[in-house]
Design an enzyme around this catalytic site. Structure first.
Site, PDB file in Angstrom:
ATOM      1  N   ASP A 116      -3.376   9.745   5.026  1.00  0.00           N
ATOM      2  CA  ASP A 116      -3.568  10.436   6.302  1.00  0.00           C
ATOM      3  C   ASP A 116      -2.484  11.463   6.588  1.00  0.00           C
ATOM      4  O   ASP A 116      -1.416  11.473   5.979  1.00  0.00           O
ATOM      5  CB  ASP A 116      -3.641   9.429   7.462  1.00  0.00           C
ATOM      6  CG  ASP A 116      -2.476   8.445   7.490  1.00  0.00           C
ATOM      7  OD1 ASP A 116      -1.357   8.847   7.141  1.00  0.00           O
ATOM      8  OD2 ASP A 116      -2.682   7.275   7.864  1.00  0.00           O
ATOM      9  N   LEU A 142      -7.175   2.906  11.682  1.00  0.00           N
ATOM     10  CA  LEU A 142      -7.796   1.655  12.136  1.00  0.00           C
ATOM     11  C   LEU A 142      -7.014   1.078  13.313  1.00  0.00           C
ATOM     12  O   LEU A 142      -7.603   0.638  14.317  1.00  0.00           O
ATOM     13  CB  LEU A 142      -7.832   0.647  10.981  1.00  0.00           C
ATOM     14  CG  LEU A 142      -8.363  -0.754  11.309  1.00  0.00           C
ATOM     15  CD1 LEU A 142      -9.821  -0.704  11.744  1.00  0.00           C
ATOM     16  CD2 LEU A 142      -8.200  -1.679  10.115  1.00  0.00           C
ATOM     17  N   SER A 143      -5.690   1.102  13.235  1.00  0.00           N
ATOM     18  CA  SER A 143      -4.861   0.578  14.321  1.00  0.00           C
ATOM     19  C   SER A 143      -5.052   1.367  15.610  1.00  0.00           C
ATOM     20  O   SER A 143      -4.899   0.829  16.707  1.00  0.00           O
ATOM     21  CB  SER A 143      -3.380   0.621  13.914  1.00  0.00           C
ATOM     22  OG  SER A 143      -3.147  -0.186  12.776  1.00  0.00           O
ATOM     23  N   ASP A 184       0.812  -1.209   0.000  1.00  0.00           N
ATOM     24  CA  ASP A 184       0.000   0.000   0.000  1.00  0.00           C
ATOM     25  C   ASP A 184       0.852   1.267   0.000  1.00  0.00           C
ATOM     26  O   ASP A 184       0.522   2.247  -0.673  1.00  0.00           O
ATOM     27  CB  ASP A 184      -0.939   0.016   1.218  1.00  0.00           C
ATOM     28  CG  ASP A 184      -2.225  -0.764   0.970  1.00  0.00           C
ATOM     29  OD1 ASP A 184      -2.579  -0.954  -0.208  1.00  0.00           O
ATOM     30  OD2 ASP A 184      -2.875  -1.164   1.943  1.00  0.00           O
ATOM     31  N   GLY A 185       1.949   1.255   0.756  1.00  0.00           N
ATOM     32  CA  GLY A 185       2.818   2.424   0.785  1.00  0.00           C
ATOM     33  C   GLY A 185       3.360   2.751  -0.595  1.00  0.00           C
ATOM     34  O   GLY A 185       3.404   3.921  -1.001  1.00  0.00           O
ATOM     35  N   ALA A 197      -5.874   2.122   7.538  1.00  0.00           N
ATOM     36  CA  ALA A 197      -4.439   2.151   7.818  1.00  0.00           C
ATOM     37  C   ALA A 197      -4.187   2.487   9.288  1.00  0.00           C
ATOM     38  O   ALA A 197      -4.743   1.842  10.174  1.00  0.00           O
ATOM     39  CB  ALA A 197      -3.761   3.144   6.868  1.00  0.00           C
ATOM     40  N   TYR A 198      -3.386   3.499   9.564  1.00  0.00           N
ATOM     41  CA  TYR A 198      -2.999   3.841  10.934  1.00  0.00           C
ATOM     42  C   TYR A 198      -4.234   4.175  11.780  1.00  0.00           C
ATOM     43  O   TYR A 198      -4.303   3.816  12.964  1.00  0.00           O
ATOM     44  CB  TYR A 198      -2.024   5.019  10.885  1.00  0.00           C
ATOM     45  CG  TYR A 198      -1.332   5.357  12.183  1.00  0.00           C
ATOM     46  CD1 TYR A 198      -1.402   4.528  13.303  1.00  0.00           C
ATOM     47  CD2 TYR A 198      -0.562   6.514  12.276  1.00  0.00           C
ATOM     48  CE1 TYR A 198      -0.741   4.854  14.478  1.00  0.00           C
ATOM     49  CE2 TYR A 198       0.103   6.848  13.453  1.00  0.00           C
ATOM     50  CZ  TYR A 198      -0.002   6.014  14.547  1.00  0.00           C
ATOM     51  OH  TYR A 198       0.644   6.339  15.708  1.00  0.00           O
TER      52      TYR A 198
END
Length: 286
Positions: free
Chosen positions: A143, A187-188, A69-70, A184-185
């Site tokens: 983000d 969600l974490s 993804d990155g 991504a972040y």
């Protein structure tokens, strides 16, 4: 069809997947090119024609990013500037945004024949202002993260939406994300998953010192402002889409809103967002 190939060669399988992609493109009579630096790194391992980035992205009809993804996010930010659609080939593990997996390369025939649809993904504009000095950062697909730097302590962040105070967060930081970045972040950090078709802006605090702080979802016409207190001695940094972070100064005001640019993702398979979500997160279920 002319295709720009943007592989992330730091991925362990990226080179072999890139080689396979090239073989399929040759089979389907498509022209492909690399960035000059990438072509030099590949050397004689793959038949690679290299072009300067601007020439490559102006020339191509489609961009194919190879990696996770990155890799796809960074390639998409390049493609957006030239209004080129992008297809992600997963050479990593999860890759929510990949259009095809490394074992599905025969589907490149559908790309060449034009049998695909376009998913338009909203992006975010980010500016940092202090007094009369204003700096615009690159637009973000995933983000914006504003968080503490090296110190192991909470920082204070004042957040407003359209000039109205939302909260003073005492936290490790906050994440402002698009629906694409909700998996991504954010969600974490406990944020919700949002279907990318629902254009919105998410605010998720990171490890906030509160019993009541939760993620908030704002309309796509909202502008969020994050103010760094004038008298703070905290080291606070900002990062867009996982790029190297930049230190912020006391009194800085970060404004985040919807960008006029959209990333155009090529969708070949007939999968819904829920299909992708279930199949990808199933890999992480204990």
């Amino acid at each position: 069809m002319k295709i720009a190939l943007l592989p992330n060669l730091t991925r362990s399988h990226a080179l072999s997947v890139t080689d396979d992609v090239c073989k399929y493109l040759e089979k389907y009579n498509a022209e492909y090119y690399f960035e000059t630096e990438t072509a030099e790194k590949i050397g004689n391992k793959i038949k690679a024609v290299g072009l300067p980035e601007a020439e490559l992205l102006s020339l191509c009809d489609v961009v194919i990013a190879i990696g996770g993804d990155g890799s796809l996010i960074h390639a998409a930010r390049k493609a957006v500037k030239y209004k080129k659609p992008i297809l992600g080939v997963n050479a990593g593990n999860l890759a929510f945004m990949a259009g095809i997996e490394k074992n599905e390369l025969e589907l490149l025939k559908e790309l060449i024949e034009g049998n695909y649809t376009i998913d338009k993904r909203m992006m975010l504009d980010v500016t940092v202002k202090n007094g009369s000095c204003e700096k615009t950062l690159d637009c973000c697909l995933n983000d914006v993260v504003i968080a503490r730097g090296e110190q192991i302590k909470l920082v204070k962040l004042n957040v407003e939406c359209d000039g109205q105070k939302i909260n003073d967060y005492y936290a490790d930081g906050i994440i402002i994300s698009t629906p694409t970045g909700s998996t991504a972040y954010s969600l974490s950090a406990g944020g919700p998953v949002v279907d990318p078709k629902i254009e919105s802006i998410l605010l998720t605090p990171i490890c906030t010192h509160s019993l009541f702080a939760r993620s908030l979802i704002f309309g796509n016409d909202s502008v969020l402002s994050v103010k760094i207190p004038e008298n703070t001695s905290d080291k606070i940094r900002i990062s867009c889409d996982g790029d190297d972070s930049v230190e912020l100064c006391p009194g800085d005001c970060i404004r985040v809103g919807k960008s006029k640019y959209y990333a155009d993702f090529i969708r070949i398979k007939n999968e819904s967002f829920i299909d992708v979500l279930n199949s990808k997160l199933a890999q992480r279920r204990a």
